[in-house]
Motif scaffolding. Sequence first.
Motif, PDB file in Angstrom:
ATOM      1  N   ARG B 256       0.816  -1.224   0.000  1.00 57.94           N
ATOM      2  CA  ARG B 256       0.000   0.000   0.000  1.00 57.94           C
ATOM      3  C   ARG B 256       0.850   1.275   0.000  1.00 57.94           C
ATOM      4  O   ARG B 256       0.552   2.232  -0.713  1.00 57.94           O
ATOM      5  CB  ARG B 256      -0.898  -0.023   1.234  1.00 57.94           C
ATOM      6  CG  ARG B 256      -1.968   1.023   1.192  1.00 57.94           C
ATOM      7  CD  ARG B 256      -3.142   0.587   2.034  1.00 57.94           C
ATOM      8  NE  ARG B 256      -3.936   1.711   2.448  1.00 57.94           N
ATOM      9  CZ  ARG B 256      -4.844   1.664   3.378  1.00 57.94           C
ATOM     10  NH1 ARG B 256      -5.061   0.521   4.016  1.00 57.94           N
ATOM     11  NH2 ARG B 256      -5.547   2.731   3.688  1.00 57.94           N
ATOM     12  N   PHE B 257       1.924   1.282   0.794  1.00 56.77           N
ATOM     13  CA  PHE B 257       2.712   2.524   0.935  1.00 56.77           C
ATOM     14  C   PHE B 257       4.090   2.452   0.288  1.00 56.77           C
ATOM     15  O   PHE B 257       4.804   3.441   0.247  1.00 56.77           O
ATOM     16  CB  PHE B 257       2.899   2.870   2.422  1.00 56.77           C
ATOM     17  CG  PHE B 257       1.620   3.162   3.142  1.00 56.77           C
ATOM     18  CD1 PHE B 257       0.997   4.410   2.974  1.00 56.77           C
ATOM     19  CD2 PHE B 257       1.026   2.232   3.981  1.00 56.77           C
ATOM     20  CE1 PHE B 257      -0.172   4.691   3.653  1.00 56.77           C
ATOM     21  CE2 PHE B 257      -0.138   2.520   4.645  1.00 56.77           C
ATOM     22  CZ  PHE B 257      -0.764   3.740   4.491  1.00 56.77           C
ATOM     23  N   GLY B 258       4.501   1.286  -0.157  1.00 59.65           N
ATOM     24  CA  GLY B 258       5.858   1.134  -0.702  1.00 59.65           C
ATOM     25  C   GLY B 258       6.922   1.194   0.386  1.00 59.65           C
ATOM     26  O   GLY B 258       8.075   1.547   0.139  1.00 59.65           O
ATOM     27  N   VAL B 259       6.535   0.838   1.606  1.00 59.42           N
ATOM     28  CA  VAL B 259       7.441   0.922   2.753  1.00 59.42           C
ATOM     29  C   VAL B 259       8.352  -0.304   2.800  1.00 59.42           C
ATOM     30  O   VAL B 259       7.891  -1.415   2.557  1.00 59.42           O
ATOM     31  CB  VAL B 259       6.599   0.998   4.052  1.00 59.42           C
ATOM     32  CG1 VAL B 259       7.456   0.730   5.279  1.00 59.42           C
ATOM     33  CG2 VAL B 259       5.914   2.334   4.150  1.00 59.42           C
ATOM     34  N   GLU B 260       9.628  -0.071   3.073  1.00 58.03           N
ATOM     35  CA  GLU B 260      10.544  -1.204   3.289  1.00 58.03           C
ATOM     36  C   GLU B 260      10.601  -1.476   4.783  1.00 58.03           C
ATOM     37  O   GLU B 260      10.871  -0.559   5.562  1.00 58.03           O
ATOM     38  CB  GLU B 260      11.958  -0.868   2.807  1.00 58.03           C
ATOM     39  CG  GLU B 260      12.108  -0.848   1.300  1.00 58.03           C
ATOM     40  CD  GLU B 260      13.512  -0.434   0.906  1.00 58.03           C
ATOM     41  OE1 GLU B 260      14.467  -0.829   1.603  1.00 58.03           O
ATOM     42  OE2 GLU B 260      13.632   0.314  -0.074  1.00 58.03           O
ATOM     43  N   ALA B 275       9.449   8.871  -0.059  1.00 56.60           N
ATOM     44  CA  ALA B 275       9.086  10.288  -0.001  1.00 56.60           C
ATOM     45  C   ALA B 275       7.568  10.440  -0.102  1.00 56.60           C
ATOM     46  O   ALA B 275       6.918   9.720  -0.862  1.00 56.60           O
ATOM     47  CB  ALA B 275       9.772  11.023  -1.140  1.00 56.60           C
ATOM     48  N   GLY B 276       6.994  11.330   0.671  1.00 60.79           N
ATOM     49  CA  GLY B 276       5.562  11.610   0.614  1.00 60.79           C
ATOM     50  C   GLY B 276       4.747  10.812   1.622  1.00 60.79           C
ATOM     51  O   GLY B 276       3.589  11.145   1.866  1.00 60.79           O
ATOM     52  N   VAL B 277       5.327   9.775   2.190  1.00 63.09           N
ATOM     53  CA  VAL B 277       4.599   8.985   3.194  1.00 63.09           C
ATOM     54  C   VAL B 277       4.926   9.562   4.568  1.00 63.09           C
ATOM     55  O   VAL B 277       6.085   9.731   4.916  1.00 63.09           O
ATOM     56  CB  VAL B 277       4.990   7.491   3.126  1.00 63.09           C
ATOM     57  CG1 VAL B 277       4.276   6.705   4.231  1.00 63.09           C
ATOM     58  CG2 VAL B 277       4.656   6.911   1.764  1.00 63.09           C
ATOM     59  N   ARG B 278       3.871   9.886   5.326  1.00 69.91           N
ATOM     60  CA  ARG B 278       4.077  10.488   6.639  1.00 69.91           C
ATOM     61  C   ARG B 278       4.014   9.419   7.734  1.00 69.91           C
ATOM     62  O   ARG B 278       3.382   8.379   7.553  1.00 69.91           O
ATOM     63  CB  ARG B 278       2.999  11.553   6.909  1.00 69.91           C
ATOM     64  CG  ARG B 278       3.024  12.721   5.914  1.00 69.91           C
ATOM     65  CD  ARG B 278       1.823  13.611   6.100  1.00 69.91           C
ATOM     66  NE  ARG B 278       0.573  12.826   6.053  1.00 69.91           N
ATOM     67  CZ  ARG B 278      -0.539  13.199   6.637  1.00 69.91           C
ATOM     68  NH1 ARG B 278      -0.590  14.308   7.341  1.00 69.91           N
ATOM     69  NH2 ARG B 278      -1.631  12.468   6.544  1.00 69.91           N
ATOM     70  N   VAL B 283       1.082   5.040  11.290  1.00 69.27           N
ATOM     71  CA  VAL B 283       0.490   4.807  12.615  1.00 69.27           C
ATOM     72  C   VAL B 283      -0.998   4.520  12.470  1.00 69.27           C
ATOM     73  O   VAL B 283      -1.544   3.577  13.074  1.00 69.27           O
ATOM     74  CB  VAL B 283       0.739   6.025  13.535  1.00 69.27           C
ATOM     75  CG1 VAL B 283      -0.038   5.887  14.850  1.00 69.27           C
ATOM     76  CG2 VAL B 283       2.235   6.174  13.816  1.00 69.27           C
ATOM     77  N   SER B 284      -1.645   5.304  11.634  1.00 66.44           N
ATOM     78  CA  SER B 284      -3.077   5.142  11.416  1.00 66.44           C
ATOM     79  C   SER B 284      -3.375   3.765  10.822  1.00 66.44           C
ATOM     80  O   SER B 284      -4.306   3.073  11.227  1.00 66.44           O
ATOM     81  CB  SER B 284      -3.534   6.278  10.504  1.00 66.44           C
ATOM     82  OG  SER B 284      -4.712   5.941   9.869  1.00 66.44           O
ATOM     83  N   PHE B 285      -2.552   3.349   9.865  1.00 64.92           N
ATOM     84  CA  PHE B 285      -2.737   2.036   9.233  1.00 64.92           C
ATOM     85  C   PHE B 285      -2.588   0.908  10.252  1.00 64.92           C
ATOM     86  O   PHE B 285      -3.427  -0.004  10.319  1.00 64.92           O
ATOM     87  CB  PHE B 285      -1.705   1.878   8.099  1.00 64.92           C
ATOM     88  CG  PHE B 285      -1.659   0.491   7.528  1.00 64.92           C
ATOM     89  CD1 PHE B 285      -2.562   0.095   6.544  1.00 64.92           C
ATOM     90  CD2 PHE B 285      -0.721  -0.443   7.976  1.00 64.92           C
ATOM     91  CE1 PHE B 285      -2.523  -1.190   6.034  1.00 64.92           C
ATOM     92  CE2 PHE B 285      -0.680  -1.726   7.472  1.00 64.92           C
ATOM     93  CZ  PHE B 285      -1.581  -2.105   6.493  1.00 64.92           C
ATOM     94  N   LEU B 286      -1.533   1.018  11.080  1.00 64.54           N
ATOM     95  CA  LEU B 286      -1.283  -0.041  12.069  1.00 64.54           C
ATOM     96  C   LEU B 286      -2.434  -0.114  13.079  1.00 64.54           C
ATOM     97  O   LEU B 286      -2.907  -1.197  13.433  1.00 64.54           O
ATOM     98  CB  LEU B 286       0.049   0.201  12.795  1.00 64.54           C
ATOM     99  CG  LEU B 286       1.311  -0.005  11.948  1.00 64.54           C
ATOM    100  CD1 LEU B 286       2.554   0.448  12.703  1.00 64.54           C
ATOM    101  CD2 LEU B 286       1.456  -1.468  11.530  1.00 64.54           C
TER     102      LEU B 286
END
Lengths: 248, 316
Positions: B256-260, B275-278, B283-286
């Motif tokens: 969803r966020f491209g987070v590693e 970049a662009g992910v806050r 936190v909200s997703f978790l």
Amino acid sequence: MTVRSVLTKAAVRDLARSRSYRAAFVVISLFFVAILYVIGVRLLITPLLSRPTLDRELLAGAVAGLVYCTVLIIAGLSLNISSTQPLIRGKASGSIESLLATPVAARDLWFALSIASILPGILAGVGAGLVAAVVLGVLYLAPNGIPIATPWMVANCFILLPGVYLMLAFLVHAVGVPGRATSGAVIAQVFLPVYASLIINLGARDVVAVTRPDLALVQLGLTAAVAALIVAAVRGMTKERIVLSCKR
Amino acid sequence: MDKGGTVEPTTAVIELEDVKKRFGALQALNGVTFTVERGDIFGYLGANGAGKTTTIRILLDLLRADSGRVSVLGDPANRVETRRRIGFMLDADGLYDQLTAVENLRFYAKLYGCSPSAGEIAALLASVRLSDRANDRAGTYSKGMRRRLALARALVHDPEVLILDEPMSGIDPTGQIEIRAIIQDLVHERGKTILLSSHDLDEIERLCNRIALIDQGEIRITGDLKRLLGAGSEGQITIATSAAVAPAILAELRDRFGVEAGAPGSATLDLKLPAGVRNADIVSFLASHGVGVEGVAAKHTSLEELYAAILKEREA
């Protein structure tokens, strides 16, 4: 006070305070000088005095020879003992490298280490030689109307011989400071026995004598030859060579 | 973390530009370039044999560079006048064993053309905690005491620049804390500039504001330590969770966020955000997936991690 004199003073003080140096120097010197005097008095002076006719020149020569050998042995042993250890220790402990990182030049260091290694020996040798000259003179020469000292004896024993050792100390360190400390020490270790046996042999054959100018010429020639070697050795002395020789 | 650098760096005090040095087949330095600014505590970092000591020897005019430019305080390093303005502490102490601490200091002061008063010598020895052994011979000192005396010797002529090679080597933890305090005081209170060579990453990280890392005779990185560490950890966060996060949630987070995501711990989660992910998005997703979030912190890259990453890059 110049950098050289500051360095020399510290190096002499460091050496003089070393118990092992003092003990080795005093014990070995006393041992060899005692042997020298036992042999010299028993085999040279006593037979001369017991002859029906006293050969005054020979007696003066024998006494001068003993005085000369006293300086030769004491200064020589000092150079032997003090030319290796302080240099090896200085290279291993990093004190030589530290000194060169200050405003000290490579040749200042070489000069100071050379003087420090021979100065105590020359002072002790000349001092012991003077005492020997007075004691032997009072015991054997003065009673027979022979002067205690002659100009050539003084020059040979107390000026030219210390000069030879001074040059030798410079050469030992010109080799040992930028190279291996032990290589320089070999020169000191070889010189004393070779030179002593050469002079004794030449003296026994009456080619040279301490009371004559011929020995002075030999010593001056030797000093000049050593000086030429020093000039050649010092030419390539750089801080880099010294530092790279200080492998720990 | 206690860092130096409160003095505004304005002038280059030590400059090395494309310095090369070869010993036979070994290229000890291969184009070393870095600058130490006034007021720096500059960490010179590298493994044993990397070229640190060769660089220091060149700075102290103990070795000559084959090529390149070396200047200290604006002058060539091989000038006698330049050396009078440098204090140093080499890997080996270089003290005269048969001389007392006071005699050692007086001797070195004279070599620099100084004659400090008895009070100045006493103050110097007090600053390195050697007052009670001032008149004992250096040969009777412990390793730590010798290092402290060597530091006092480096300061005896009040130099502008200090070059310290492994200053903490052989010193106990209490002594290390004291020497660290002395070094910081020298920079912050007395305006000195310090080049400190070490292979102790922790020591460098605690003390230095700028660094250079040398490896196999080449500078791999150089610059402001905070920036270098920050650059290595940009966008990285550590989230403290109430329990281990399920792999399925991590997979969804990635899609969803491209987070590693790093390997999840029992109650922590290391993430690198694009970049662009806050932080709030994560936190909200978790929270929406039933994961209790107890804290979020920007990840701090240690010098050790930076060092390891650089070496890994070189090997690759």
